[in-house]
Structures are given as structure tokens and as C-alpha cells.
Design a protein around this motif. Structure first.
Motif, PDB file in Angstrom:
ATOM      1  N   VAL A 163       0.629  -1.100   0.038  1.00  0.00           N
ATOM      2  CA  VAL A 163       0.082   0.031  -0.002  1.00  0.00           C
ATOM      3  C   VAL A 163       1.003   1.209  -0.048  1.00  0.00           C
ATOM      4  N   ALA A 164       0.678   2.039  -1.106  1.00  0.00           N
ATOM      5  CA  ALA A 164       1.611   3.279  -1.247  1.00  0.00           C
ATOM      6  C   ALA A 164       0.737   4.380  -0.548  1.00  0.00           C
ATOM      7  N   THR A 165      -0.723   4.781  -0.988  1.00  0.00           N
ATOM      8  CA  THR A 165      -1.081   5.839  -0.686  1.00  0.00           C
ATOM      9  C   THR A 165      -2.859   5.292  -0.388  1.00  0.00           C
ATOM     10  N   TYR A 166      -3.425   6.286   0.536  1.00  0.00           N
ATOM     11  CA  TYR A 166      -4.748   6.060   0.926  1.00  0.00           C
ATOM     12  C   TYR A 166      -5.545   7.219   1.112  1.00  0.00           C
ATOM     13  N   VAL A 167      -6.390   7.798   0.090  1.00  0.00           N
ATOM     14  CA  VAL A 167      -7.178   8.887   0.284  1.00  0.00           C
ATOM     15  C   VAL A 167      -8.660   8.334   0.469  1.00  0.00           C
ATOM     16  N   ALA A 168      -9.065   9.117   1.466  1.00  0.00           N
ATOM     17  CA  ALA A 168     -10.433   8.976   2.074  1.00  0.00           C
ATOM     18  C   ALA A 168     -11.407  10.053   1.905  1.00  0.00           C
ATOM     19  N   LEU A 169     -12.369   9.870   1.182  1.00  0.00           N
ATOM     20  CA  LEU A 169     -13.217  10.752   0.661  1.00  0.00           C
ATOM     21  C   LEU A 169     -14.690  10.842   1.749  1.00  0.00           C
ATOM     22  N   SER A 170     -15.067  12.042   2.364  1.00  0.00           N
ATOM     23  CA  SER A 170     -16.027  12.184   3.218  1.00  0.00           C
ATOM     24  C   SER A 170     -16.191  10.992   4.318  1.00  0.00           C
ATOM     25  N   SER A 171     -15.050  10.493   5.059  1.00  0.00           N
ATOM     26  CA  SER A 171     -15.167   9.336   5.690  1.00  0.00           C
ATOM     27  C   SER A 171     -15.405   9.795   7.174  1.00  0.00           C
ATOM     28  N   PRO A 172     -16.350   9.077   8.091  1.00  0.00           N
ATOM     29  CA  PRO A 172     -16.486   9.381   9.343  1.00  0.00           C
ATOM     30  C   PRO A 172     -15.415   8.368  10.224  1.00  0.00           C
ATOM     31  N   HIS A 173     -14.065   9.062  10.316  1.00  0.00           N
ATOM     32  CA  HIS A 173     -13.069   8.295  10.875  1.00  0.00           C
ATOM     33  C   HIS A 173     -13.390   8.229  12.408  1.00  0.00           C
ATOM     34  N   SER A 174     -14.231   9.183  13.214  1.00  0.00           N
ATOM     35  CA  SER A 174     -14.338   9.337  14.364  1.00  0.00           C
ATOM     36  C   SER A 174     -15.719   9.022  14.802  1.00  0.00           C
ATOM     37  N   GLY A 175     -16.589   8.288  13.750  1.00  0.00           N
ATOM     38  CA  GLY A 175     -17.929   7.751  14.076  1.00  0.00           C
ATOM     39  C   GLY A 175     -18.798   8.826  13.533  1.00  0.00           C
ATOM     40  N   SER A 176     -20.102   8.332  13.362  1.00  0.00           N
ATOM     41  CA  SER A 176     -21.120   9.250  12.932  1.00  0.00           C
ATOM     42  C   SER A 176     -22.106   9.538  14.200  1.00  0.00           C
ATOM     43  N   ASP A 177     -22.280  10.989  14.228  1.00  0.00           N
ATOM     44  CA  ASP A 177     -23.339  11.442  15.250  1.00  0.00           C
ATOM     45  C   ASP A 177     -24.839  11.008  14.730  1.00  0.00           C
ATOM     46  N   ALA A 178     -24.985  11.001  13.502  1.00  0.00           N
ATOM     47  CA  ALA A 178     -26.224  10.559  12.865  1.00  0.00           C
ATOM     48  C   ALA A 178     -26.547   9.105  13.373  1.00  0.00           C
ATOM     49  N   ALA A 179     -25.232   8.154  13.292  1.00  0.00           N
ATOM     50  CA  ALA A 179     -25.500   6.701  13.465  1.00  0.00           C
ATOM     51  C   ALA A 179     -25.630   6.656  15.131  1.00  0.00           C
ATOM     52  N   ARG A 180     -25.105   7.645  15.830  1.00  0.00           N
ATOM     53  CA  ARG A 180     -25.487   7.624  17.421  1.00  0.00           C
ATOM     54  C   ARG A 180     -26.797   8.046  17.758  1.00  0.00           C
ATOM     55  N   GLY A 181     -27.264   8.898  16.977  1.00  0.00           N
ATOM     56  CA  GLY A 181     -28.994   9.161  17.242  1.00  0.00           C
ATOM     57  C   GLY A 181     -29.749   7.951  16.754  1.00  0.00           C
ATOM     58  N   VAL A 182     -29.570   7.390  15.837  1.00  0.00           N
ATOM     59  CA  VAL A 182     -30.390   6.188  15.093  1.00  0.00           C
ATOM     60  C   VAL A 182     -30.153   5.023  16.149  1.00  0.00           C
ATOM     61  N   ARG A 183     -28.869   4.865  16.804  1.00  0.00           N
ATOM     62  CA  ARG A 183     -28.522   3.891  17.771  1.00  0.00           C
ATOM     63  C   ARG A 183     -29.439   4.187  19.031  1.00  0.00           C
ATOM     64  N   ILE A 184     -29.694   5.084  19.378  1.00  0.00           N
ATOM     65  CA  ILE A 184     -30.402   5.597  20.744  1.00  0.00           C
ATOM     66  C   ILE A 184     -32.020   5.267  20.371  1.00  0.00           C
ATOM     67  N   VAL A 185     -32.273   5.618  19.307  1.00  0.00           N
ATOM     68  CA  VAL A 185     -33.821   5.383  19.001  1.00  0.00           C
ATOM     69  C   VAL A 185     -34.043   3.810  18.753  1.00  0.00           C
ATOM     70  N   ASN A 186     -33.232   3.243  18.269  1.00  0.00           N
ATOM     71  CA  ASN A 186     -33.250   1.733  17.918  1.00  0.00           C
ATOM     72  C   ASN A 186     -33.250   0.954  19.270  1.00  0.00           C
TER      73      ASN A 186
END
Length: 347
Positions: A163-186
Motif C-alpha cells: 500500500v503506497a497511498t490512501y485517500v479517504a473521501l467524506s469518511s467518518p473516522h471518528s464515528g457518526s453523530d447520525a449513527a449515534r442518534g439512530v442507535r439511541i432510537v433503536n
């Protein structure tokens, strides 16, 4: 006496006919003539004057191995028909790179609804299987795909695997606030209204999956040594905000965004150019934008992030209150006009 003369004469004739004596002339011979038919003069065929022949080959030189750009799609993408990276693939192919989507090989399947750690392990194994065929592998990931790549590095993928290079596009490396909200509701219960709301705008977002649960708790992974890293995101990305994209120690750049900030990065000419330049030079390109433009773009990103967080908090509170039979016009509108989001099948 005659016998001695006869023997001397025979010896003289024998010596004269031997190769060693071919260039010897008697002192009383007025015109000595070398016996060219027996040995040519030393100046005629010296080694230095001989025709030069091509040296015999000692081995076949193998042609240089190609380089691969490996794309890793986001949540709910299907590897068999995912056209998310078409613009990037076209540029990479034109530049002479091989291209491939993670998950198209049946031996290394990619379930974007599954646990990101499992997907990361599969990605690691595929890169290692491909590394012998390529002189370098460049990974380009979008959204959830970046988290999958992070997990691959966490499980041992490294520069030693090619692996020489790694480009991340719009990636939630620290997790997602939207996913946290969904998890609470679930966690409160199976809320059909949430599933219907998730289909607003045609997103068809599946709210119950292992991947969503993982995004609620995931944390950044240290940047791998020896791999050139770059994070790109658009200022109008409402789904992956500045809070979500934090990736300590990794160069990042916020680009002036389109209306579709999250998906727009997949067709953004600036993002494509930066990605291909990073791959070609194996270094992060200099940011040649003016300080005013950079500040304006980052300010817009912070504003969008704050707005997104506010919407997430309000929506989470609303769907949690439904547990206590709180109803309103929003539920009626959602229930009447939008079907519950369903997982997109892979044809």
C-alpha cells in the motif's frame, strides 16, 4: 661427410616448413617472403579489430509491474454495480493504472451492512493477495469505506503489503453523530416512523445494521507508517460533519461543496485531481488556495456541521418521545408519503 650434409639439409627444410619458422628469412635471401598461407601477419586479425558480436543474454528482464487503484465503497453500495467511483476510475485508467472495486472478487466479499471489522479483515486479505501482481496499491475510499480501510490497517495492513497511498473521501473516522442518534432510537424499540423518515429524499437509508451500530462507537485509527494519507471532504457535507471526520495526524482538506456535499465529492473535479496527484507523486499536494478561500470554506463547513448536529438532536428526541405515545403532524406526513427504508439488494 655427405651423410652429414644430407641430414643438415633435411633438418633445414623441416624447420623452414614448421609454423614457428614461417616468418623467418635467411640472411642471404634478398626478398624474404612470409608464408601468408600458413599464418597471416599479426596485424591483420587482431582481437580488437574483430567484428563485435552481441553478448549472449544472461536472463530475461521482466516488464515493470503495473499499479492498482482499489476503490472501497460506502454504506449501502453494491460492489457488483457500484458506479460511485466512475469519474475517479476514468482518470486513473487514462493515467495507466489498473482499477478495481473492493468486493467484486467472490473470494473477498464486501457486505456494507456488516461489521466494519469483518470488512476490514477481508480488505486486508485481498490487498495481500493482490500485492504480488502490482508494484504498488493505492486505496481510495468513500464514506463508510474509509472506516473499513481504517479497520484493515488496525488489523495489520501496512506499507509492507504494497500500500503506497490512501485517500479517504467524506469518511467518518471518528464515528457518526447520525449513527449515534439512530442507535439511541433503536435501543428504545423498533420505530417504523424512523425507518420511514430515513427514506426522505430518496436516500432509502437502512437504520438497522451492524455497520450503523459500529459507526456509533468507532474511533480513529493511527495513520499507518509509510503510507501517504489524505482526507478530503466538502464543506456542505451534511451527513459526515467536521466532528465525524476528525482523523488525528492525517492531512485533511475541506473543499468548497456542492448541494450534495456527501455524494458530491465523488464527482468534484478538485477532489479527483488532488486524489490522482497524491497517487502519482506519492505525496500530499500543496494547498495553493488563498487564505481567505480556505477560511471561508472551513467556516461554511463548521456552520453546516452545527446545523446537522442540531437536526440530529431534535430528530433523536422526537423519535424517542414517540415511545410515550407522543404524536404529531410529522408522523402523519411520513407515514402517508414515505415507505419504510429497505436494504438495497445486489442484483
Amino acid at each position: 661427410m655427405l651423410k652429414r650434409i644430407f641430414i643438415t639439409a633435411l633438418a633445414t627444410i623441416a624447420i623452414a616448413l614448421t609454423p614457428g619458422a614461417a616468418l623467418t628469412a635467411f640472411a642471404d635471401d634478398p626478398t624474404p617472403t612470409p608464408l601468408a598461407s600458413l599464418r597471416p601477419p599479426s596485424g591483420v586479425l587482431r582481437q580488437a579489430d574483430a567484428p563485435t558480436a552481441s553478448p549472449a543474454p544472461t536472463g530475461v528482464v521482466a516488464p515493470p509491474k503495473p499499479e492498482l487503484v482499489l476503490f472501497v465503497g460506502g454504506y449501502q453500495t453494491c460492489s457488483c454495480n457500484d458506479h460511485s467511483f466512475d469519474a475517479y476510475a476514468a482518470r486513473a485508467t487514462a493515467a495507466g493504472y489498473d482499477v478495481k472495486n473492493f468486493g467484486t472478487d467472490a473470494a473477498f466479499p464486501y457486505d456494507t451492512y456488516g461489521h466494519v471489522a469483518d470488512s476490514g479483515r477481508t480488505l486486508r486479505d485481498e490487498v495481500r493477495a493482490l500485492s504480488a501482481q502490482y508494484s504498488a496499491i493505492h486505496i481510495v475510499a468513500h464514506s463508510l469505506g474509509g472506516v473499513v480501510v481504517d479497520q484493515a490497517f488496525a488489523q495489520g495492513l501496512s506499507a509492507s503489503d504494497g500500500v503506497a497511498t490512501y485517500v479517504a473521501l467524506s469518511s467518518p473516522h471518528s464515528g457518526s453523530d447520525a449513527a449515534r442518534g439512530v442507535r439511541i432510537v433503536n435501543a428504545i424499540g423498533d420505530d417504523d416512523a424512523l425507518r420511514r423518515a430515513a427514506s426522505l429524499g430518496g436516500l432509502g437509508f437502512e437504520t438497522r445494521s451492524d455497520a450503523v451500530d459500529d459507526l456509533a462507537t468507532i474511533r480513529p485509527v493511527p495513520a499507518p507508517a509509510g503510507v501517504v494519507r489524505l482526507d478530503l471532504r466538502e464543506s456542505t457535507d451534511f451527513l459526515v460533519t467536521e466532528r465525524d471526520s476528525v482523523d488525528v495526524g492525517v492531512p485533511s482538506r475541506v473543499l468548497r461543496g456542492s448541494l450534495d456535499g456527501h455524494g458530491g465529492v465523488l464527482t468534484d473535479a478538485s477532489a479527483i485531481d488532488l486524489t490522482l496527484r497524491t497517487i502519482a507523486t506519492r505525496r500530499v499536494p500543496l494547498d495553493d488556495r488563498s487564505p481567505k478561500l480556505i477560511e471561508a470554506t472551513e467556516r461554511e463547513s463548521r456552520l453546516v456541521g452545527a446545523l446537522a448536529l442540531g437536526v440530529i438532536l431534535v430528530a433523536t428526541a422526537y423519535f424517542c418521545l414517540r415511545r410515550f405515545r407522543v404524536r404529531g403532524p410529522l408522523e402523519t406526513l411520513i407515514g402517508q408519503r414515505f415507505p419504510a427504508a429497505r436494504r438495497k439488494p445486489c442484483p
